[in-house]
Design a protein around this motif. Structure first.
Motif, short mmCIF file in Angstrom:
data_model
loop_
_atom_site.label_atom_id
_atom_site.label_comp_id
_atom_site.label_asym_id
_atom_site.label_seq_id
_atom_site.Cartn_x
_atom_site.Cartn_y
_atom_site.Cartn_z
N ILE A 24 0.83 -1.20 0.00
CA ILE A 24 0.00 0.00 0.00
C ILE A 24 0.87 1.25 0.00
O ILE A 24 0.68 2.15 -0.81
N ALA A 25 1.80 1.31 0.96
CA ALA A 25 2.61 2.53 1.10
C ALA A 25 3.86 2.25 1.92
O ALA A 25 3.81 2.32 3.14
N GLY A 26 4.94 1.93 1.28
CA GLY A 26 6.24 1.79 1.96
C GLY A 26 6.28 0.71 3.01
O GLY A 26 6.60 -0.43 2.74
N ARG A 27 5.95 1.08 4.24
CA ARG A 27 5.95 0.14 5.34
C ARG A 27 4.59 0.17 6.00
O ARG A 27 3.88 1.17 5.96
N GLY A 28 4.22 -0.94 6.61
CA GLY A 28 2.93 -1.02 7.28
C GLY A 28 3.01 -1.89 8.51
O GLY A 28 4.05 -2.51 8.79
N LEU A 29 1.93 -1.95 9.25
CA LEU A 29 1.83 -2.78 10.44
C LEU A 29 1.09 -4.06 10.08
O LEU A 29 0.05 -4.00 9.42
N PHE A 30 1.62 -5.19 10.51
CA PHE A 30 1.06 -6.49 10.16
C PHE A 30 0.86 -7.35 11.40
O PHE A 30 1.67 -7.30 12.33
N ALA A 31 -0.21 -8.16 11.37
CA ALA A 31 -0.44 -9.14 12.43
C ALA A 31 0.49 -10.33 12.19
O ALA A 31 0.53 -10.86 11.08
N VAL A 32 1.24 -10.73 13.19
CA VAL A 32 2.12 -11.89 13.04
C VAL A 32 1.43 -13.17 13.53
O VAL A 32 1.89 -14.27 13.23
#
Length: 154
Positions: free
Chosen positions: A27-35
């Motif tokens: 989506i945009a560079g870096r993001g937050l993800f559920a591990v």
């Protein structure tokens, strides 16, 4: 709402759930993800502070998720973002910026992959009835008050 799990986070700048990490995002560079899989109503971010200025919730600390027109995160209170439903491991944790921005003239070109993509996200999107229904109960408090005030006028 489930208690936040203790875990590494940005410390004095805010707090992030231990099962959330930053990764490259399409989506945009870096993001937050559920591990790991996350249950609904799990608080994943607690911001050190959030202030309202010019119709926008300015967020400070803990990082912030990318925008997505099909959000998986909503506002649990004035500083916390939580999952709005169950979230599978590997999912990017996105918030619809309409939930926290009411600034006239503000806009963002959206690059999310959702079939619901609005292409252009604007400061007045909180007024869209479909979004008000979709995100009922999950609006940032300042925007929720605007929605409630609009309903009281009708």
């Amino acid at each position: 709402m489930p208690e936040p799990a203790a875990g590494p986070g940005p410390g004095a700048d805010g707090w992030r759930h231990r099962d959330v990490e930053t990764r490259p995002s399409a989506i945009a560079g870096r993001g937050l993800f559920a591990v790991r899989d996350l249950a609904g109503a799990t608080v994943v971010l607690r911001l050190a502070r959030a202030t309202v200025a010019g119709g926008r919730v300015d967020l400070l600390g803990a990082g912030f998720p990318n925008h997505g027109c099909d959000a998986v995160l909503g506002w649990a209170d004035d500083r916390a973002l939580a999952t709005m439903g169950e979230v599978a491991a590997g999912t990017e944790l996105v918030a619809d910026y309409a939930m926290s921005i009411s600034e006239p003239g503000w806009y963002l070109r959206c690059h999310c992959p959702s079939y619901r993509c609005r292409q252009m996200v604007e400061g007045g999107d909180w007024q869209i009835p479909q979004l008000q229904r979709r995100y009922a109960g999950w609006w940032a408090p300042p925007v929720r008050r605007l929605i409630e005030a609009g309903r009281a006028e009708t």
